[in-house]
Design a protein around this motif. Structure first.
Motif, PDB file in Angstrom:
ATOM      1  N   ASP A  56      -4.202   3.971  10.404  1.00  0.00           N
ATOM      2  CA  ASP A  56      -4.923   4.144  11.656  1.00  0.00           C
ATOM      3  C   ASP A  56      -6.155   3.251  11.621  1.00  0.00           C
ATOM      4  OD1 ASP A  56      -6.307   4.918  13.882  1.00  0.00           O
ATOM      5  OD2 ASP A  56      -6.592   7.002  13.282  1.00  0.00           O
ATOM      6  N   GLU A  57      -6.139   2.167  12.395  1.00  0.00           N
ATOM      7  CA  GLU A  57      -7.260   1.234  12.437  1.00  0.00           C
ATOM      8  C   GLU A  57      -8.148   1.467  13.663  1.00  0.00           C
ATOM      9  OE1 GLU A  57      -7.849  -0.521   9.958  1.00  0.00           O
ATOM     10  OE2 GLU A  57      -5.949  -0.515   8.868  1.00  0.00           O
ATOM     11  N   LYS A  58      -8.115   2.675  14.160  1.00  0.00           N
ATOM     12  CA  LYS A  58      -8.913   3.137  15.296  1.00  0.00           C
ATOM     13  C   LYS A  58      -8.458   2.522  16.623  1.00  0.00           C
ATOM     14  CE  LYS A  58     -11.369   5.955  12.895  1.00  0.00           C
ATOM     15  NZ  LYS A  58     -12.827   6.005  12.857  1.00  0.00           N
ATOM     16  N   THR A  59      -8.468   1.202  16.770  1.00  0.00           N
ATOM     17  CA  THR A  59      -8.044   0.574  18.028  1.00  0.00           C
ATOM     18  C   THR A  59      -6.553   0.219  18.029  1.00  0.00           C
ATOM     19  OG1 THR A  59      -8.678  -1.616  17.220  1.00  0.00           O
ATOM     20  CG2 THR A  59     -10.339  -0.366  18.451  1.00  0.00           C
ATOM     21  N   TYR A  60      -5.941   0.229  16.866  1.00  0.00           N
ATOM     22  CA  TYR A  60      -4.506  -0.047  16.783  1.00  0.00           C
ATOM     23  C   TYR A  60      -3.915   0.628  15.544  1.00  0.00           C
ATOM     24  CZ  TYR A  60      -5.582  -3.592  13.208  1.00  0.00           C
ATOM     25  OH  TYR A  60      -6.018  -4.231  12.073  1.00  0.00           O
ATOM     26  N   TYR A  61      -2.591   0.720  15.519  1.00  0.00           N
ATOM     27  CA  TYR A  61      -1.881   1.272  14.376  1.00  0.00           C
ATOM     28  C   TYR A  61      -1.139   0.144  13.675  1.00  0.00           C
ATOM     29  CZ  TYR A  61      -2.749   5.745  16.665  1.00  0.00           C
ATOM     30  OH  TYR A  61      -3.353   6.818  17.258  1.00  0.00           O
ATOM     31  N   SER A  62      -1.211   0.160  12.353  1.00  0.00           N
ATOM     32  CA  SER A  62      -0.537  -0.859  11.553  1.00  0.00           C
ATOM     33  C   SER A  62       0.567  -0.198  10.721  1.00  0.00           C
ATOM     34  CB  SER A  62      -1.553  -1.553  10.629  1.00  0.00           C
ATOM     35  OG  SER A  62      -0.914  -2.528   9.832  1.00  0.00           O
ATOM     36  N   TYR A  63       1.787  -0.648  10.932  1.00  0.00           N
ATOM     37  CA  TYR A  63       2.931  -0.152  10.169  1.00  0.00           C
ATOM     38  C   TYR A  63       3.289  -1.217   9.135  1.00  0.00           C
ATOM     39  CZ  TYR A  63       3.103   2.985  14.159  1.00  0.00           C
ATOM     40  OH  TYR A  63       2.765   3.889  15.128  1.00  0.00           O
ATOM     41  N   THR A  64       3.211  -0.849   7.883  1.00  0.00           N
ATOM     42  CA  THR A  64       3.364  -1.831   6.814  1.00  0.00           C
ATOM     43  C   THR A  64       4.559  -1.501   5.928  1.00  0.00           C
ATOM     44  OG1 THR A  64       1.895  -0.580   5.325  1.00  0.00           O
ATOM     45  CG2 THR A  64       0.877  -2.230   6.762  1.00  0.00           C
ATOM     46  N   GLY A  65       5.002  -2.503   5.227  1.00  0.00           N
ATOM     47  CA  GLY A  65       6.091  -2.313   4.275  1.00  0.00           C
ATOM     48  C   GLY A  65       6.093  -3.439   3.265  1.00  0.00           C
ATOM     49  N   PHE A  66       6.844  -3.265   2.214  1.00  0.00           N
ATOM     50  CA  PHE A  66       6.942  -4.304   1.189  1.00  0.00           C
ATOM     51  C   PHE A  66       8.195  -4.093   0.357  1.00  0.00           C
ATOM     52  CE2 PHE A  66       4.599  -0.801  -0.739  1.00  0.00           C
ATOM     53  CZ  PHE A  66       5.255  -0.623  -1.951  1.00  0.00           C
ATOM     54  N   ALA A  67       8.618  -5.170  -0.257  1.00  0.00           N
ATOM     55  CA  ALA A  67       9.674  -5.133  -1.266  1.00  0.00           C
ATOM     56  C   ALA A  67       9.177  -5.951  -2.447  1.00  0.00           C
ATOM     57  CB  ALA A  67      10.977  -5.707  -0.720  1.00  0.00           C
ATOM     58  N   GLU A  68       9.275  -5.387  -3.642  1.00  0.00           N
ATOM     59  CA  GLU A  68       8.798  -6.111  -4.820  1.00  0.00           C
ATOM     60  C   GLU A  68       9.765  -5.926  -5.980  1.00  0.00           C
ATOM     61  OE1 GLU A  68       4.934  -4.209  -5.377  1.00  0.00           O
ATOM     62  OE2 GLU A  68       5.750  -3.087  -7.090  1.00  0.00           O
ATOM     63  N   TYR A  69       9.891  -6.973  -6.758  1.00  0.00           N
ATOM     64  CA  TYR A  69      10.743  -6.943  -7.951  1.00  0.00           C
ATOM     65  C   TYR A  69       9.900  -7.370  -9.135  1.00  0.00           C
ATOM     66  CZ  TYR A  69      14.503  -7.991 -11.240  1.00  0.00           C
ATOM     67  OH  TYR A  69      15.309  -8.028 -12.344  1.00  0.00           O
ATOM     68  N   GLU A  70       9.873  -6.548 -10.157  1.00  0.00           N
ATOM     69  CA  GLU A  70       9.085  -6.859 -11.347  1.00  0.00           C
ATOM     70  C   GLU A  70       9.986  -6.823 -12.575  1.00  0.00           C
ATOM     71  OE1 GLU A  70       6.971  -2.656 -12.390  1.00  0.00           O
ATOM     72  OE2 GLU A  70       6.324  -3.574 -10.500  1.00  0.00           O
ATOM     73  N   PHE A  71       9.708  -7.698 -13.520  1.00  0.00           N
ATOM     74  CA  PHE A  71      10.555  -7.779 -14.712  1.00  0.00           C
ATOM     75  C   PHE A  71       9.743  -8.334 -15.878  1.00  0.00           C
ATOM     76  CE2 PHE A  71      10.878 -11.467 -12.062  1.00  0.00           C
ATOM     77  CZ  PHE A  71      10.846 -12.561 -12.910  1.00  0.00           C
ATOM     78  N   ALA A  72      10.171  -7.990 -17.083  1.00  0.00           N
ATOM     79  CA  ALA A  72       9.515  -8.459 -18.302  1.00  0.00           C
ATOM     80  C   ALA A  72      10.356  -9.577 -18.901  1.00  0.00           C
ATOM     81  CB  ALA A  72       9.352  -7.319 -19.303  1.00  0.00           C
ATOM     82  N   ILE A  73       9.823 -10.792 -18.888  1.00  0.00           N
ATOM     83  CA  ILE A  73      10.578 -11.923 -19.425  1.00  0.00           C
ATOM     84  C   ILE A  73      10.405 -12.039 -20.929  1.00  0.00           C
ATOM     85  CG2 ILE A  73      10.428 -13.195 -17.271  1.00  0.00           C
ATOM     86  CD1 ILE A  73       8.291 -14.953 -18.609  1.00  0.00           C
ATOM     87  N   ALA A  74       9.440 -11.306 -21.477  1.00  0.00           N
ATOM     88  CA  ALA A  74       9.197 -11.276 -22.912  1.00  0.00           C
ATOM     89  C   ALA A  74       8.437  -9.989 -23.215  1.00  0.00           C
ATOM     90  CB  ALA A  74       8.387 -12.497 -23.367  1.00  0.00           C
ATOM     91  N   ASN A  75       8.339  -9.648 -24.492  1.00  0.00           N
ATOM     92  CA  ASN A  75       7.590  -8.458 -24.853  1.00  0.00           C
ATOM     93  C   ASN A  75       6.154  -8.563 -24.369  1.00  0.00           C
ATOM     94  OD1 ASN A  75       9.767  -7.245 -26.157  1.00  0.00           O
ATOM     95  ND2 ASN A  75       9.253  -8.139 -28.146  1.00  0.00           N
TER      96      ASN A  75
END
Length: 260
Positions: A56-75
């Protein structure tokens, strides 16, 4: 340069410990400003997160989303790719022009290296770096694809005060550059976290997001909980309660976590 140095240090450490798994402590990970990878991550670990939220940004509403991929390439060395997006609509009684343009916010590329894992002190520490290329709103992409970029080196320290009570500090400067004007702004982010972790890994806690800039501090409290439905799937739910900035209202977010 910092990104390349972090990767080099992680690969060097991994080569030295290729035949043994390094020590790893479990720390509760905040749900809003999450880590690039688990502290002390082991080679081959990976995770997919999908999230949705409303602000709720008072004057407007912001609908957000994300997709993330995380991985360990080494210890102890993790990488992450994230694509966030936002859709904005004017609040009742306000003209639609008050709402910013809809857009894919950008592409975030990040790395994190855990340089300390102490069994004696039940503490882990890491350094990392996030580079984000910010896309222009959809109605402006014909003239320019990227509107700016953000540089964000980070430091993380986490301690288990008891087997159930976990603390974590996530901090670093965020330097944002606008391509059209060349102007840069710097904000110091300090995120302090306190969680109670149950025996099954579920937790409840609070995340405190503090941004310090030339203007007055912006502080948001984010009470949250995480529930595991299986060894692979968890759901995190949190609310955002502004403390110091009256230009923002309440917010909420969910995060689905899948560990293949």
């Amino acid at each position: 340069m910092l990104l390349l140095l972090t990767v080099f240090l992680g690969l060097k450490t991994a080569a030295q410990t290729a035949d043994t798994k390094p020590l790893k402590l479990h720390h509760a990970e905040p749900l809003y400003t999450d880590l690039i990878r688990d502290l002390g991550a082991r080679k081959g670990e990976h995770e997919l997160n999908i999230g949705f939220g409303v602000n709720d940004e008072k004057t407007y509403y912001s609908y957000t989303g994300f997709a993330e991929y995380e991985f360990a390439i080494a210890n102890r060395l993790g990488l992450e790719v994230e694509v966030p997006f936002e859709v904005n609509t004017a609040a009742p009684g306000y003209d639609k022009t008050v709402a910013p343009g809809n857009r894919v916010e950008g592409i975030k590329l990040a790395t994190q290296y855990t340089f300390l894992v102490s069994q004696q002190w039940q503490t882990s520490m890491a350094v990392g770096y996030i580079q984000e290329m910010e896309f222009s709103p959809f109605d402006q992409t014909s003239s320019t694809l990227f509107s700016g970029t953000r540089y964000n080196p980070i430091f993380i320290a986490a301690t288990r005060l008891t087997p159930n009570i976990h603390t974590l500090l996530y901090t670093g400067p965020e330097i944002e550059q606008d391509f059209a004007t060349g102007h840069t702004t710097t904000t110091m982010a300090v995120n302090a976290n306190l969680h109670y972790v149950f025996a099954n890994g579920n937790f409840v806690g609070v995340e405190t997001n503090m941004d310090f800039s030339a203007e007055k501090p912006d502080i948001v409290l984010r009470p949250q909980f995480k529930v595991a439905f299986s060894k692979s799937v968890s759901l995190g739910v949190l609310a955002g309660i502004p403390v110091s900035n009256q230009n923002h209202g309440l917010s909420a977010m969910t995060r689905m976590i899948w560990v293949p």
